[in-house]
Design an enzyme around this catalytic site. Structure first.
Site, PDB file in Angstrom:
ATOM      1  N   ASP A   4       0.846  -1.197   0.000  1.00 46.67           N
ATOM      2  CA  ASP A   4       0.000   0.000   0.000  1.00 46.67           C
ATOM      3  C   ASP A   4       0.883   1.249   0.000  1.00 46.67           C
ATOM      4  O   ASP A   4       1.896   1.313   0.701  1.00 46.67           O
ATOM      5  CB  ASP A   4      -0.906  -0.009   1.243  1.00 46.67           C
ATOM      6  CG  ASP A   4      -2.071   0.959   1.109  1.00 46.67           C
ATOM      7  OD1 ASP A   4      -3.219   0.494   1.006  1.00 46.67           O
ATOM      8  OD2 ASP A   4      -1.829   2.185   1.098  1.00 46.67           O
ATOM      9  N   ILE A   5       0.490   2.230  -0.768  1.00 45.52           N
ATOM     10  CA  ILE A   5       1.289   3.458  -0.910  1.00 45.52           C
ATOM     11  C   ILE A   5       1.234   4.312   0.367  1.00 45.52           C
ATOM     12  O   ILE A   5       2.123   5.129   0.604  1.00 45.52           O
ATOM     13  CB  ILE A   5       0.778   4.262  -2.135  1.00 45.52           C
ATOM     14  CG1 ILE A   5       1.875   5.158  -2.697  1.00 45.52           C
ATOM     15  CG2 ILE A   5      -0.470   5.068  -1.811  1.00 45.52           C
ATOM     16  CD1 ILE A   5       1.530   5.733  -4.069  1.00 45.52           C
TER      17      ILE A   5
ATOM     18  N   ASN B 156     -12.727  -3.512   2.111  1.00 45.90           N
ATOM     19  CA  ASN B 156     -13.754  -2.471   2.172  1.00 45.90           C
ATOM     20  C   ASN B 156     -14.598  -2.490   0.907  1.00 45.90           C
ATOM     21  O   ASN B 156     -14.069  -2.655  -0.192  1.00 45.90           O
ATOM     22  CB  ASN B 156     -13.091  -1.098   2.313  1.00 45.90           C
ATOM     23  CG  ASN B 156     -12.359  -0.943   3.639  1.00 45.90           C
ATOM     24  OD1 ASN B 156     -12.892  -1.292   4.689  1.00 45.90           O
ATOM     25  ND2 ASN B 156     -11.143  -0.441   3.599  1.00 45.90           N
TER      26      ASN B 156
ATOM     27  N   GLU C 249     -12.010   3.296  -1.314  1.00 45.50           N
ATOM     28  CA  GLU C 249     -11.453   4.369  -2.158  1.00 45.50           C
ATOM     29  C   GLU C 249     -11.258   3.909  -3.592  1.00 45.50           C
ATOM     30  O   GLU C 249     -11.428   4.702  -4.519  1.00 45.50           O
ATOM     31  CB  GLU C 249     -10.056   4.759  -1.645  1.00 45.50           C
ATOM     32  CG  GLU C 249     -10.008   5.705  -0.488  1.00 45.50           C
ATOM     33  CD  GLU C 249      -8.565   5.886  -0.027  1.00 45.50           C
ATOM     34  OE1 GLU C 249      -7.659   5.924  -0.868  1.00 45.50           O
ATOM     35  OE2 GLU C 249      -8.370   5.958   1.194  1.00 45.50           O
ATOM     36  N   VAL C 250     -10.825   2.670  -3.753  1.00 48.90           N
ATOM     37  CA  VAL C 250     -10.479   2.180  -5.091  1.00 48.90           C
ATOM     38  C   VAL C 250     -11.481   1.086  -5.491  1.00 48.90           C
ATOM     39  O   VAL C 250     -11.569   0.051  -4.823  1.00 48.90           O
ATOM     40  CB  VAL C 250      -9.038   1.623  -5.122  1.00 48.90           C
ATOM     41  CG1 VAL C 250      -8.696   1.147  -6.533  1.00 48.90           C
ATOM     42  CG2 VAL C 250      -8.042   2.686  -4.654  1.00 48.90           C
TER      43      VAL C 250
ATOM     44  N   HIS D 147     -10.166  -5.629  -3.450  1.00 52.03           N
ATOM     45  CA  HIS D 147      -8.840  -5.840  -2.861  1.00 52.03           C
ATOM     46  C   HIS D 147      -8.976  -6.230  -1.403  1.00 52.03           C
ATOM     47  O   HIS D 147      -9.927  -5.838  -0.730  1.00 52.03           O
ATOM     48  CB  HIS D 147      -7.965  -4.587  -2.982  1.00 52.03           C
ATOM     49  CG  HIS D 147      -8.612  -3.323  -2.477  1.00 52.03           C
ATOM     50  ND1 HIS D 147      -9.547  -2.633  -3.208  1.00 52.03           N
ATOM     51  CD2 HIS D 147      -8.463  -2.644  -1.316  1.00 52.03           C
ATOM     52  CE1 HIS D 147      -9.936  -1.565  -2.524  1.00 52.03           C
ATOM     53  NE2 HIS D 147      -9.303  -1.558  -1.360  1.00 52.03           N
TER      54      HIS D 147
ATOM     55  N   HIS E  60      -6.756  -5.980   2.121  1.00 51.42           N
ATOM     56  CA  HIS E  60      -5.605  -5.428   2.825  1.00 51.42           C
ATOM     57  C   HIS E  60      -5.067  -6.539   3.737  1.00 51.42           C
ATOM     58  O   HIS E  60      -5.844  -7.188   4.446  1.00 51.42           O
ATOM     59  CB  HIS E  60      -6.015  -4.268   3.731  1.00 51.42           C
ATOM     60  CG  HIS E  60      -6.642  -3.101   3.023  1.00 51.42           C
ATOM     61  ND1 HIS E  60      -5.986  -1.910   2.846  1.00 51.42           N
ATOM     62  CD2 HIS E  60      -7.869  -2.932   2.466  1.00 51.42           C
ATOM     63  CE1 HIS E  60      -6.786  -1.048   2.214  1.00 51.42           C
ATOM     64  NE2 HIS E  60      -7.938  -1.652   1.975  1.00 51.42           N
TER      65      HIS E  60
END
Ligand code: 5GP
Length: 119
Positions: free
Chosen positions: A34-35, A92, A100-101, A105, A107
């Site tokens: 993760d960025i 999420n 957000e994206v 995905h 995490h």
């Protein structure tokens, strides 16, 4: 359900248009850091396919991709060396969860005591 946006950042990472720090990859999934990490270990695992969230994925993905994606999450956690200390998985979806994206995905979070599930 909204339609998949092929311009989302994870689609761009899958196409190699944006760089990432790759942790694991196979035919079904890509895992990268993760960025904006929220823990010492914060890796994202995404399926190689156009799925917005788990409802979309479980309804529309082929069995082989579903199995492969879940194996890839486990393989990534193992590759990160988390088998003994443990880790947390979060996915999420939508507004309530602050997604957000809009590409499915998970995490993988670890590297410290993570405390209660929700703060
Ligand atoms: P969400 O809130 O959708 O569950 O999580 C999206 C995650 O993607 C966030 O933790 C955010 O830091 C991460 N992220 C957003 N853009 C990028 C990017 O360009 N590269 C990487 N590696 N992570 C990103």
């Amino acid at each position: 359900m909204m339609s998949y946006d092929s311009d989302n950042v994870f689609a761009m990472i899958l196409r190699g248009e944006i760089p990432c720090v790759k942790i694991y990859e196979d035919n079904h999934a890509l895992a990268f850091n993760d960025i904006n990490p929220q823990a010492p270990v914060h890796t994202l695992v995404i399926p190689k396919g156009k799925y917005i969230n788990m409802i979309d994925f479980s309804k529309n993905a082929p069995e082989e991709l579903i199995a492969g994606f879940f194996r890839a999450i486990g393989n990534t956690a193992k590759q990160l060396g988390l088998e003994e200390d443990g880790y947390r998985l979060i996915s999420n979806a939508g507004e309530s969860a602050n997604q957000e994206v809009p590409h499915l995905h998970f995490h993988i979070l670890s590297g410290k005591k993570l405390g209660p599930m929700l703060s």
